[in-house]
Design a protein around this motif. Sequence first.
Motif, PDB file in Angstrom:
ATOM      1  N   PRO A 114       3.046  13.887  -5.664  1.00 52.52           N
ATOM      2  CA  PRO A 114       3.964  15.032  -5.729  1.00 52.52           C
ATOM      3  C   PRO A 114       5.227  14.790  -4.905  1.00 52.52           C
ATOM      4  O   PRO A 114       5.165  14.238  -3.803  1.00 52.52           O
ATOM      5  N   MET A 115       6.361  15.197  -5.444  1.00 53.63           N
ATOM      6  CA  MET A 115       7.617  15.048  -4.717  1.00 53.63           C
ATOM      7  C   MET A 115       7.579  15.881  -3.437  1.00 53.63           C
ATOM      8  O   MET A 115       7.107  17.012  -3.430  1.00 53.63           O
ATOM      9  N   GLY A 116       8.055  15.324  -2.351  1.00 55.72           N
ATOM     10  CA  GLY A 116       8.112  16.025  -1.079  1.00 55.72           C
ATOM     11  C   GLY A 116       6.915  15.800  -0.187  1.00 55.72           C
ATOM     12  O   GLY A 116       6.933  16.205   0.983  1.00 55.72           O
ATOM     13  N   SER A 117       5.875  15.145  -0.707  1.00 59.46           N
ATOM     14  CA  SER A 117       4.685  14.897   0.113  1.00 59.46           C
ATOM     15  C   SER A 117       4.937  13.767   1.107  1.00 59.46           C
ATOM     16  O   SER A 117       5.538  12.748   0.754  1.00 59.46           O
ATOM     17  N   ASP A 118       4.471  13.947   2.343  1.00 63.58           N
ATOM     18  CA  ASP A 118       4.451  12.818   3.263  1.00 63.58           C
ATOM     19  C   ASP A 118       3.550  11.737   2.668  1.00 63.58           C
ATOM     20  O   ASP A 118       2.581  12.038   1.960  1.00 63.58           O
ATOM     21  N   LEU A 119       3.863  10.487   2.961  1.00 65.00           N
ATOM     22  CA  LEU A 119       3.142   9.375   2.358  1.00 65.00           C
ATOM     23  C   LEU A 119       2.308   8.634   3.390  1.00 65.00           C
ATOM     24  O   LEU A 119       2.783   8.341   4.485  1.00 65.00           O
ATOM     25  N   LYS A 120       1.075   8.319   3.024  1.00 64.73           N
ATOM     26  CA  LYS A 120       0.209   7.480   3.863  1.00 64.73           C
ATOM     27  C   LYS A 120       0.173   6.097   3.230  1.00 64.73           C
ATOM     28  O   LYS A 120      -0.105   5.957   2.036  1.00 64.73           O
ATOM     29  N   ILE A 121       0.456   5.065   4.023  1.00 59.81           N
ATOM     30  CA  ILE A 121       0.519   3.701   3.523  1.00 59.81           C
ATOM     31  C   ILE A 121      -0.345   2.805   4.398  1.00 59.81           C
ATOM     32  O   ILE A 121      -0.208   2.799   5.625  1.00 59.81           O
ATOM     33  N   ASP A 122      -1.250   2.074   3.771  1.00 56.66           N
ATOM     34  CA  ASP A 122      -2.062   1.075   4.456  1.00 56.66           C
ATOM     35  C   ASP A 122      -1.746  -0.277   3.835  1.00 56.66           C
ATOM     36  O   ASP A 122      -1.825  -0.442   2.610  1.00 56.66           O
ATOM     37  N   CYS A 123      -1.395  -1.254   4.667  1.00 61.39           N
ATOM     38  CA  CYS A 123      -1.019  -2.579   4.176  1.00 61.39           C
ATOM     39  C   CYS A 123      -1.967  -3.631   4.755  1.00 61.39           C
ATOM     40  O   CYS A 123      -2.173  -3.684   5.970  1.00 61.39           O
ATOM     41  N   GLU A 124      -2.534  -4.463   3.884  1.00 66.16           N
ATOM     42  CA  GLU A 124      -3.423  -5.535   4.326  1.00 66.16           C
ATOM     43  C   GLU A 124      -2.943  -6.871   3.784  1.00 66.16           C
ATOM     44  O   GLU A 124      -2.292  -6.943   2.742  1.00 66.16           O
ATOM     45  N   VAL A 125      -3.262  -7.935   4.504  1.00 74.52           N
ATOM     46  CA  VAL A 125      -3.000  -9.291   4.022  1.00 74.52           C
ATOM     47  C   VAL A 125      -4.228  -9.725   3.230  1.00 74.52           C
ATOM     48  O   VAL A 125      -5.327  -9.821   3.767  1.00 74.52           O
ATOM     49  N   VAL A 126      -4.028  -9.982   1.948  1.00 79.26           N
ATOM     50  CA  VAL A 126      -5.131 -10.408   1.083  1.00 79.26           C
ATOM     51  C   VAL A 126      -5.390 -11.894   1.245  1.00 79.26           C
ATOM     52  O   VAL A 126      -6.537 -12.335   1.368  1.00 79.26           O
TER      53      VAL A 126
END
Length: 292
Positions: A114-126
């Motif tokens: 949804p537009m306007g939602s704060d975003l949660k981002i998890d980044c891993e090295v594959v």
Amino acid sequence: METPIKLLLEQGPMLKTLGRIAVKTALPSKDKKAKNPESFPVVSEIIPSPSPELIRNYVRWAGVTDNRYSTTLPPHMFTQFALPICTQQIEMTRYNLGGIINQGCGITIYDAIPMGSDLKIDCEVVSINEENGRARIHQRLAIGPASGKKSLDVDFYTAFIIGKSEKKTKKTEEKPEFVALGAWDAKSNDGFEFGVLTGDLNPIHWISPIAKMSPFKGKVLHGFGMFVRTFELIQRERKSDIQSMDIRFISPVKLPSKGNEVWVSTTTQEDETYRLEQRNSTGKVQIIGHFQ
């Protein structure tokens, strides 16, 4: 230029990342005999959603002509906020950031954000693989609203030149039958506009004198800019939503240029995806990949 310059005020994380890369590039190179960490921590962040004005201009630049994203975030808008997060892990490696090569990306879409939602981002090295004079890094990001479930998986593929490479004999593969869906043009200032929209103001995309000294001998569009416009052309022409796409950048889009054609296979392949090629006006391949 239609994109307001003031949108650069939203690009703080990316501009800081570019600044760090510039400084580290100017410093002595890292020890080539050093080793990469045995493991990398997952980088997790919660960030604010891009503003409605930034989304509106980004969608226009991408070539969207309907109300597809009137209430949701374009799934490929990770091009605006993900790079600073991925770079945190790349900085832990033994490679010099100034030599980074963007090789492509992949995206799997589970749900709209949804537009306007704060975003949660998890980044891993594959994975990190060193072979034939190249170090190839594969990272994966899980992206979704901070208050909900994962909406996207995004794969980043980057590389560094670490030595001489030997040309390998390419296996001859039978190509599927392709049909042209359409083409998009690139204006001279598209590199600067996409830079304002994403914060990636690498001068090879918008400053002619510097770009002429690069291996490309002139201004070229960002790889992610190529990806975004091709993604949206396919959705527009096929009148359907893409569920997944994985691409590799083969050659750049020159700025300006006309007739960057998008071709797709007439049938699905064994993995139930359609094959994809983007070619310039003379038929040279710029992108290869597949989508579903």
